[in-house]
Motif scaffolding. Structure first.
Motif, PDB file in Angstrom:
ATOM      1  N   ARG A  10     -47.480   4.288  12.746  1.00 38.16           N
ATOM      2  CA  ARG A  10     -47.875   4.931  13.994  1.00 38.16           C
ATOM      3  C   ARG A  10     -49.060   4.164  14.543  1.00 38.16           C
ATOM      4  O   ARG A  10     -50.035   3.924  13.845  1.00 38.16           O
ATOM      5  CB  ARG A  10     -48.231   6.390  13.714  1.00 38.16           C
ATOM      6  CG  ARG A  10     -48.619   7.207  14.908  1.00 38.16           C
ATOM      7  CD  ARG A  10     -47.395   7.518  15.788  1.00 38.16           C
ATOM      8  NE  ARG A  10     -47.825   8.214  16.971  1.00 38.16           N
ATOM      9  CZ  ARG A  10     -47.667   9.521  17.171  1.00 38.16           C
ATOM     10  NH1 ARG A  10     -47.058  10.245  16.274  1.00 38.16           N
ATOM     11  NH2 ARG A  10     -48.100  10.073  18.267  1.00 38.16           N
ATOM     12  N   GLY A  12     -51.265   4.710  17.764  1.00 32.75           N
ATOM     13  CA  GLY A  12     -51.509   5.535  18.944  1.00 32.75           C
ATOM     14  C   GLY A  12     -50.295   6.388  19.238  1.00 32.75           C
ATOM     15  O   GLY A  12     -49.844   7.153  18.393  1.00 32.75           O
ATOM     16  N   GLU A  13     -49.730   6.219  20.436  1.00 32.49           N
ATOM     17  CA  GLU A  13     -48.558   7.000  20.838  1.00 32.49           C
ATOM     18  C   GLU A  13     -47.244   6.279  20.540  1.00 32.49           C
ATOM     19  O   GLU A  13     -46.195   6.697  21.002  1.00 32.49           O
ATOM     20  CB  GLU A  13     -48.641   7.317  22.326  1.00 32.49           C
ATOM     21  CG  GLU A  13     -49.796   8.241  22.666  1.00 32.49           C
ATOM     22  CD  GLU A  13     -49.853   8.558  24.147  1.00 32.49           C
ATOM     23  OE1 GLU A  13     -49.282   7.802  24.959  1.00 32.49           O
ATOM     24  OE2 GLU A  13     -50.481   9.564  24.475  1.00 32.49           O
ATOM     25  N   GLY A  39     -45.712  13.785  19.183  1.00 30.23           N
ATOM     26  CA  GLY A  39     -46.680  13.156  20.076  1.00 30.23           C
ATOM     27  C   GLY A  39     -46.392  11.700  20.407  1.00 30.23           C
ATOM     28  O   GLY A  39     -47.071  11.112  21.231  1.00 30.23           O
ATOM     29  N   ALA A  40     -45.377  11.123  19.791  1.00 30.01           N
ATOM     30  CA  ALA A  40     -45.033   9.722  20.096  1.00 30.01           C
ATOM     31  C   ALA A  40     -44.437   9.640  21.497  1.00 30.01           C
ATOM     32  O   ALA A  40     -43.737  10.553  21.945  1.00 30.01           O
ATOM     33  CB  ALA A  40     -44.053   9.174  19.075  1.00 30.01           C
ATOM     34  N   GLN A  41     -44.737   8.556  22.197  1.00 33.97           N
ATOM     35  CA  GLN A  41     -44.242   8.347  23.550  1.00 33.97           C
ATOM     36  C   GLN A  41     -43.318   7.152  23.672  1.00 33.97           C
ATOM     37  O   GLN A  41     -42.608   7.013  24.660  1.00 33.97           O
ATOM     38  CB  GLN A  41     -45.425   8.155  24.515  1.00 33.97           C
ATOM     39  CG  GLN A  41     -46.327   9.351  24.597  1.00 33.97           C
ATOM     40  CD  GLN A  41     -45.609  10.552  25.197  1.00 33.97           C
ATOM     41  OE1 GLN A  41     -44.952  10.433  26.215  1.00 33.97           O
ATOM     42  NE2 GLN A  41     -45.720  11.703  24.553  1.00 33.97           N
ATOM     43  N   ARG A  42     -43.362   6.244  22.694  1.00 37.11           N
ATOM     44  CA  ARG A  42     -42.522   5.047  22.772  1.00 37.11           C
ATOM     45  C   ARG A  42     -42.222   4.516  21.381  1.00 37.11           C
ATOM     46  O   ARG A  42     -42.901   4.829  20.419  1.00 37.11           O
ATOM     47  CB  ARG A  42     -43.156   3.979  23.646  1.00 37.11           C
ATOM     48  CG  ARG A  42     -44.452   3.420  23.122  1.00 37.11           C
ATOM     49  CD  ARG A  42     -45.077   2.459  24.152  1.00 37.11           C
ATOM     50  NE  ARG A  42     -46.315   1.906  23.649  1.00 37.11           N
ATOM     51  CZ  ARG A  42     -47.485   2.508  23.660  1.00 37.11           C
ATOM     52  NH1 ARG A  42     -47.579   3.723  24.146  1.00 37.11           N
ATOM     53  NH2 ARG A  42     -48.555   1.926  23.192  1.00 37.11           N
ATOM     54  N   LEU A  66     -37.991  12.068  21.489  1.00 38.73           N
ATOM     55  CA  LEU A  66     -39.320  11.775  22.077  1.00 38.73           C
ATOM     56  C   LEU A  66     -39.641  12.785  23.147  1.00 38.73           C
ATOM     57  O   LEU A  66     -38.821  13.292  23.838  1.00 38.73           O
ATOM     58  CB  LEU A  66     -39.354  10.372  22.686  1.00 38.73           C
ATOM     59  CG  LEU A  66     -39.378   9.218  21.708  1.00 38.73           C
ATOM     60  CD1 LEU A  66     -39.407   7.905  22.466  1.00 38.73           C
ATOM     61  CD2 LEU A  66     -40.574   9.294  20.774  1.00 38.73           C
TER      62      LEU A  66
END
Length: 66
Positions: A10, A12-13, A39-42, A66
């Motif tokens: 991981r 950040g996002e 909370g992951a975005q990509r 996601l």
């Protein structure tokens, strides 16, 4: 199950994958990846060396969540 050199971390996002995403990697990485997903975005694949159908299924399932 065969050993795998694939990893996930991981940053950040982002979920950052590295190595070959094959059947063994998909099975080995799923528990960790699903825990890291909140909370992951990509999803970052710049360090991935190859992907088979099982690896693609792993990525598709994670992307859908996601």
């Amino acid at each position: 199950m065969a050993a795998t050199d694939a990893t996930i971390e991981r940053a950040g996002e982002a979920l950052v994958f590295a190595g070959a995403l094959d059947r063994a990697a998909a099975a080995a990485l799923w528990p960790t990846a699903s825990r890291m997903l909140a909370g992951a975005q990509r999803i970052v694949l710049t360090k991935v060396t190859s992907v088979d159908s099982a690896g693609l299924a792993l990525l598709a399932e994670l992307a859908a969540r996601l």
